[in-house]
Design a protein around this motif. Structure first.
Motif, short mmCIF file in Angstrom:
data_model
loop_
_atom_site.label_atom_id
_atom_site.label_comp_id
_atom_site.label_asym_id
_atom_site.label_seq_id
_atom_site.Cartn_x
_atom_site.Cartn_y
_atom_site.Cartn_z
N THR A 78 6.50 0.87 -13.97
CA THR A 78 6.13 0.01 -15.23
C THR A 78 5.20 0.83 -15.68
OG1 THR A 78 6.77 -2.03 -14.19
CG2 THR A 78 5.38 -2.17 -15.92
N SER A 99 7.08 1.32 -6.23
CA SER A 99 8.08 2.35 -6.82
C SER A 99 8.40 3.66 -6.18
CB SER A 99 7.04 2.63 -8.26
OG SER A 99 7.12 1.53 -8.98
N GLU A 127 -5.17 3.48 -11.60
CA GLU A 127 -4.35 3.31 -10.45
C GLU A 127 -5.47 2.93 -9.19
OE1 GLU A 127 -1.39 2.65 -9.11
OE2 GLU A 127 -2.45 2.70 -7.34
C1 FAD Z 1 10.80 -1.87 0.03
C2 FAD Z 1 11.26 -2.23 -1.25
C3 FAD Z 1 12.52 -2.07 -1.79
C4 FAD Z 1 12.83 -1.94 -2.89
N1 FAD Z 1 14.24 -1.71 -3.17
C5 FAD Z 1 14.73 -1.64 -4.65
C6 FAD Z 1 16.10 -1.00 -5.04
O1 FAD Z 1 16.47 -0.56 -4.24
N2 FAD Z 1 16.26 -1.09 -6.34
C7 FAD Z 1 15.59 -1.68 -7.28
O2 FAD Z 1 15.78 -1.88 -8.46
N3 FAD Z 1 14.28 -2.47 -6.86
C8 FAD Z 1 13.82 -2.08 -5.60
N4 FAD Z 1 12.62 -2.65 -5.20
C9 FAD Z 1 11.67 -3.13 -6.51
C10 FAD Z 1 11.04 -2.17 -7.00
O3 FAD Z 1 10.70 -0.96 -6.35
C11 FAD Z 1 9.87 -2.58 -7.92
O4 FAD Z 1 10.40 -3.90 -8.57
C12 FAD Z 1 9.20 -1.83 -8.85
O5 FAD Z 1 9.14 -0.30 -7.94
C13 FAD Z 1 8.00 -2.30 -9.59
O6 FAD Z 1 7.24 -1.16 -10.18
P1 FAD Z 1 6.10 -1.64 -10.66
O7 FAD Z 1 5.48 -0.40 -11.23
O8 FAD Z 1 5.87 -2.66 -11.55
O9 FAD Z 1 5.05 -1.97 -9.49
P2 FAD Z 1 4.54 -1.01 -8.27
O10 FAD Z 1 5.37 0.26 -8.19
O11 FAD Z 1 4.23 -1.86 -7.05
O12 FAD Z 1 3.27 -0.50 -8.71
C14 FAD Z 1 1.89 -0.99 -9.06
C15 FAD Z 1 0.94 -0.29 -8.95
O13 FAD Z 1 -0.32 -1.03 -9.24
C16 FAD Z 1 -1.48 -0.55 -8.46
N5 FAD Z 1 -2.41 -1.39 -8.37
C17 FAD Z 1 -2.46 -2.74 -7.93
N6 FAD Z 1 -3.46 -3.49 -8.04
C18 FAD Z 1 -4.31 -2.55 -8.91
C19 FAD Z 1 -5.64 -2.95 -9.48
N7 FAD Z 1 -6.29 -3.93 -9.20
N8 FAD Z 1 -6.17 -1.78 -10.16
C20 FAD Z 1 -5.39 -0.65 -10.28
N9 FAD Z 1 -4.26 -0.43 -9.91
C21 FAD Z 1 -3.48 -1.55 -9.01
C22 FAD Z 1 -0.78 -0.33 -7.07
O14 FAD Z 1 -1.37 0.57 -5.93
C23 FAD Z 1 0.58 0.35 -7.58
O15 FAD Z 1 0.56 1.60 -7.58
C24 FAD Z 1 12.01 -2.75 -3.97
C25 FAD Z 1 10.74 -3.06 -3.53
C26 FAD Z 1 10.54 -2.89 -2.19
C27 FAD Z 1 8.99 -2.90 -1.90
#
Ligand code: FAD
Length: 462
Positions: free
Chosen positions: A45, A75, A66
């Motif tokens: 995201t 992710s 991060e």
């Molecule tokens: C095991 C698993 C399998 C999945 N399989 C799929 C799939 O096959 N297909 C699909 O579409 N989706 C899948 N998903 C869901 C998908 O991976 C997530 O919806 C997506 O990656 C979310 O991305 P994001 O960037 O919003 O969150 P994240 O990738 O979780 O990133 C959030 C980031 O914020 C950081 N953070 C947290 N708190 C703080 C803070 N206070 N200060 C600074 N940084 C912070 C974290 O360290 C992290 O790096 C899966 C999820 C999991 C867990």
């Protein structure tokens, strides 16, 4: 503070273990800085948003904060399905807006699968993408009737054969030879990919465009126009929250998204003879029509990567590294895998890991920006974030730049999900729901009829 320089991020998952990247953390924030946009979280995201903002306006000062390393969260660890799935159904979206808007969201999701591939290739990211679609096999009478109902329902929404179609037994087993297959549904709208290659490559790509990423910089509070950390404060016109499964750890967000764990196992690379038996020649992603979600992909290096839900939700929305490992869930996943593919009995599992999904109370992902406070967000993707994060990134770009576009008119924009219940009700409800899905599958294999348990709890679970 006081952390080792390489905290062994490569051990987080198969994907972290097999990506060529430098795990040396990027510099922490060092004092107070000003930016145009501060993004909290360097998952997909945060990074897609940074990418599209930097592309649209190279002069913008974009800072990503991060807590660990880029791609530390879901992710980097997911199942690698880059799909057109959106967690809220078309009828739910219609309820929030109207039929046309619901279909526009679905179309946008379908286009997003190709947009991810396009950007990855344009930015020189080899995410080992293969767009083979998804096959969802039906392995019992109840599952087969759900498969047929799903396709009939798609037709009622005007979704044609190019979107989702029914495969008979022969057609289905030509793609995937899972045990007891009666037929399947198939959609072309999914690409299998290597998640850590995508997210780590994207982090490098946004840096090349001038975005600053600070790692090991945990945000302690998000307030209008600022993000506070232990190492300094970023003051910015816009502050975007991109913390998904970790959101509940932020002040004021405790009941916004619940972290529910999904766990994965990966086998050793399998020999060509075994793949000739299993199928997945185009690296189609696969699942079946059971209630408790399972998902699999054939990786580019010929492993079977197989995940599922079923790990318990932890009281108070707690997140801990030890929750990534649950031997009972890993054993259940292995048993399910061998039940699907008996020829895999005895195959070695080389990696097992997990991570937290972010689930909103109404299971509807959302993206938005409050102009008055300058605070924005995107998330609540449940298990469908790999592509949806990209749509979120493009939408946040338009919102931040004040553009009125087709993207900013989609029904998930500005949607506010209700807060989750207080504890212990949240713990009781979520774990009862997860348990009910397992019971529903067991009930169906005993009665061979569609589960009554599932029918009873479905409205509560969205
Ligand atoms: C095991 C698993 C399998 C999945 N399989 C799929 C799939 O096959 N297909 C699909 O579409 N989706 C899948 N998903 C869901 C998908 O991976 C997530 O919806 C997506 O990656 C979310 O991305 P994001 O960037 O919003 O969150 P994240 O990738 O979780 O990133 C959030 C980031 O914020 C950081 N953070 C947290 N708190 C703080 C803070 N206070 N200060 C600074 N940084 C912070 C974290 O360290 C992290 O790096 C899966 C999820 C999991 C867990």
């Amino acid at each position: 503070m006081g952390r080792p320089l390489n905290p062994h991020y490569e051990r987080l998952s198969l994907w972290h273990d097999t990506v060529e990247t430098d795990w040396t953390p990027r510099p922490q924030l060092d004092g107070d800085v000003e930016a145009d946009v501060a993004i909290v979280g360097a998952g997909l995201t945060g990074l897609w948003t940074a990418h599209y903002l930097a592309e649209a306006d190279p002069e913008l000062r974009v800072v990503v904060l991060e807590a660990e390393t880029a791609g530390y969260g879901a992710s980097g660890r997911n199942g690698g399905w880059c799909s057109a799935l959106f967690p809220a159904s078309l009828p739910t979206l219609q309820g929030y807006a109207d039929r046309e808007a619901a279909l526009a969201q679905h179309r946008a999701m379908r286009e997003t699968v190709d947009e991810v591939t396009r950007v990855a290739s344009a930015e020189g990211i080899d995410a080992q993408v293969s767009k083979g679609g998804t096959i969802t096999v039906a392995r019992s009478r109840a599952q087969w009737s759900r498969a047929r109902a799903e396709v009939a329902d798609a037709r009622a929404w005007g979704r044609g054969e190019d979107d989702v179609r029914l495969l008979g037994r022969e057609e289905a087993t030509a793609v995937l030879r899972a045990s007891r297959t009666r037929g399947a549904t198939y959609t072309p709208d999914c690409a299998a990919l290597h998640p850590a290659r995508l997210v780590r490559g994207l982090a490098d790509a946004v840096e090349r465009r001038g975005v600053t990423i600070h790692e090991r910089t945990r945000v302690t509070a998000i307030e209008p126009r600022l993000a506070r950390t232990e190492h300094g404060t970023v003051t910015a016109r816009t502050v975007l929250r991109a913390t998904e499964g970790y959101t509940a750890t932020l002040a004021g967000q405790r009941r916004a998204l619940v972290p529910v764990y999904s766990l994965i196992i990966a086998t050793e690379p399998l020999p060509p003879e075994l793949w000739d038996e299993i199928g997945l020649a185009r690296r189609e992603t696969f699942t079946d029509h059971r209630h408790l979600i399972v998902y699999g992909q054939r990786s580019a290096d010929d492993r079977l990567v197989f995940g599922g839900r079923g790990a318990p939700y932890h009281l108070g929305s707690r997140i801990k590294p030890e929750y990534d490992h649950d031997e009972r869930v890993f054993a259940r996943l292995y048993a399910t895998l061998v039940d699907l593919f008996p020829m895999l009995a005895g195959t070695r599992v080389t990696h097992a890991w997990g991570g937290a999904l972010g689930i909103p109370r109404d299971w509807c992902a959302s993206v938005g920006l409050d102009r008055e406070t300058g605070l924005g967000w995107a998330g609540g993707y449940v298990g469908d974030g790999v592509s949806t994060t990209n749509l979120a990134g493009r939408t946040l770009r338009d919102l931040v730049l004040g553009r009125d576009t087709e993207l900013t008119r989609l029904p998930w924009v500005g949607h506010r999900s209700p807060a989750w219940e207080r504890e212990p009700w949240r713990w009781l409800g979520i774990n009862a729901g997860l348990r009910a899905m397992t019971v529903a599958d067991a009930e169906e294999s005993l009665t061979r009829m569609p589960s009554l348990v599932a029918r009873a709890v479905a409205p509560l679970l969205g």
